[in-house]
Write an enzyme that holds these catalytic residues in place. Structure first.
Site, mmCIF file in Angstrom:
data_model
loop_
_atom_site.group_PDB
_atom_site.id
_atom_site.type_symbol
_atom_site.label_atom_id
_atom_site.label_comp_id
_atom_site.label_asym_id
_atom_site.label_seq_id
_atom_site.Cartn_x
_atom_site.Cartn_y
_atom_site.Cartn_z
ATOM 1 N N GLU A 66 -3.462 2.151 -5.195
ATOM 2 C CA GLU A 66 -2.856 2.403 -3.878
ATOM 3 C C GLU A 66 -2.757 1.108 -3.071
ATOM 4 O OE1 GLU A 66 -4.421 3.885 0.403
ATOM 5 O OE2 GLU A 66 -5.391 4.708 -1.385
ATOM 6 N N ASP A 68 0.974 -0.488 -2.044
ATOM 7 C CA ASP A 68 1.387 -0.696 -0.662
ATOM 8 C C ASP A 68 2.046 -2.064 -0.504
ATOM 9 O OD1 ASP A 68 1.392 -0.177 2.245
ATOM 10 O OD2 ASP A 68 -0.139 -1.729 2.306
ATOM 11 N N ASP A 123 -0.767 8.157 -0.253
ATOM 12 C CA ASP A 123 -1.609 7.251 -1.036
ATOM 13 C C ASP A 123 -1.244 7.313 -2.520
ATOM 14 O OD1 ASP A 123 -2.938 6.588 1.275
ATOM 15 O OD2 ASP A 123 -4.715 7.809 0.856
ATOM 16 N N GLU A 181 1.971 5.445 -3.371
ATOM 17 C CA GLU A 181 1.747 4.001 -3.480
ATOM 18 C C GLU A 181 1.072 3.660 -4.810
ATOM 19 O OE1 GLU A 181 1.261 3.031 1.307
ATOM 20 O OE2 GLU A 181 -0.521 3.325 0.059
#
Length: 225
Positions: free
Chosen positions: A45, A49, A118, A121
Site C-alpha cells: 500500500e 500510493d 488501501d 494502492e
C-alpha cells in the site's frame, strides 16, 4: 503458486496477468489475517500510493500543459485520495477477493472505504513489482479512465472556494459542524452543516465527514450565489 478462480477473474478485471501470483495474493491480504507465513498488504500500500501519485502527476501535466501548480494541486488530490481509490476498487469488485479476518468480515470490511482504498494502492504496487512502471501506469490510466479528463471541472475544492469567498468579504473562516451521525459503525452516514460568520449555513449528508463537508460547502456556495 496457483491463483484461485476468483483471483484469476480479478486479473481479467484489472487487465494484468501476474508472472508472480504471490504478489497479488499479498496485495489482497488484510492485516487482520496476516501471520509469520502470510504477509499483509501494508507495505505494498505504501509503495502503491507513490506509484499512483507519479502516474497522476505525469498525466495531469500532459493533459493540461498550461495549468499552474495551484490549478494542478486540487486536481491531483482529487485523483489520488482514498475516496477515489475506493471508487475504482468498487468498480472492479476488489472487495470480493479481499482476504479478511472474521471480525473485519463481520463488520462489513469488504465495503469499507478506507480498506478498499488501501487495497487498491496495494494492487497497484503488486503490478509495479510484477511487471514494472509502464505496466502499472497502463493499468492505472485505464481504471481511472475519464476521471483524469473530468477532474479539471470536478476537483475544485469547495471548502477552499468557500473560505476564499468569506475572507474576500472580511468574514472569518467558515466552520463545519456535525449535525448528526447515523447508520452502523462499518457504514456511517454523516450530516454536516457548513456555516458562515453571519449565520448563513447549508447542510449535506454523505458516507464520510470529508465528503459531507465538501458537499455542504458546495451547497452553501450555490446558496450564496
Amino acid at each position: 503458486m496457483k491463483l484461485s478462480k476468483e483471483l484469476r477473474a480479478f486479473e481479467d478485471r484489472i487487465g494484468h496477468k501476474f508472472a508472480r501470483p504471490d504478489l497479488l495474493q499479498r496485495a489482497v491480504t488484510h492485516a487482520s489475517v496476516s501471520s509469520a507465513t502470510r504477509q499483509d498488504n501494508q507495505r505494498l500500500e505504501f509503495l502503491g500510493d507513490r506509484v499512483l501519485g507519479l502516474v497522476m502527476a505525469t498525466a495531469l501535466l500532459e493533459h493540461d500543459k498550461t495549468a499552474t501548480e495551484g490549478q494542478l494541486a486540487p486536481r491531483f488530490n482529487a485523483l489520488v485520495r482514498k475516496e477515489a481509490c475506493a471508487d475504482v476498487a468498487k468498480e472492479i469488485d476488489l472487495g470480493a477477493v479481499l482476504k479478511l479476518g472474521r471480525s473485519e468480515m463481520m463488520s462489513g470490511g469488504r465495503r469499507k472505504q478506507a480498506l478498499l482504498g488501501d487495497a487498491m494502492e496495494a494492487v497497484i504496487a503488486a503490478v509495479y513489482k510484477d511487471a514494472g512502471f509502464d505496466a502499472a501506469a497502463e493499468m492505472i490510466l485505464r481504471l481511472w479512465g475519464s476521471r483524469i479528463h473530468k477532474v479539471e471541472s470536478d476537483a475544485r475544492d469547495a471548502k477552499t472556494s468557500l473560505q476564499e469567498w468569506a475572507q474576500a468579504r472580511g468574514q472569518k473562516v467558515p466552520t463545519y459542524v456535525e449535525v448528526s451521525r447515523s447508520g452502523p459503525d462499518h457504514a456511517p452516514v454523516f450530516t454536516i452543516a457548513a456555516r458562515l460568520q453571519d449565520g448563513t449555513e447549508a447542510q449535506a449528508t454523505a458516507g464520510s465527514k470529508r465528503q459531507a463537508e465538501q458537499a455542504a460547502a458546495r451547497a452553501l456556495l450555490e446558496q450564496i450565489g
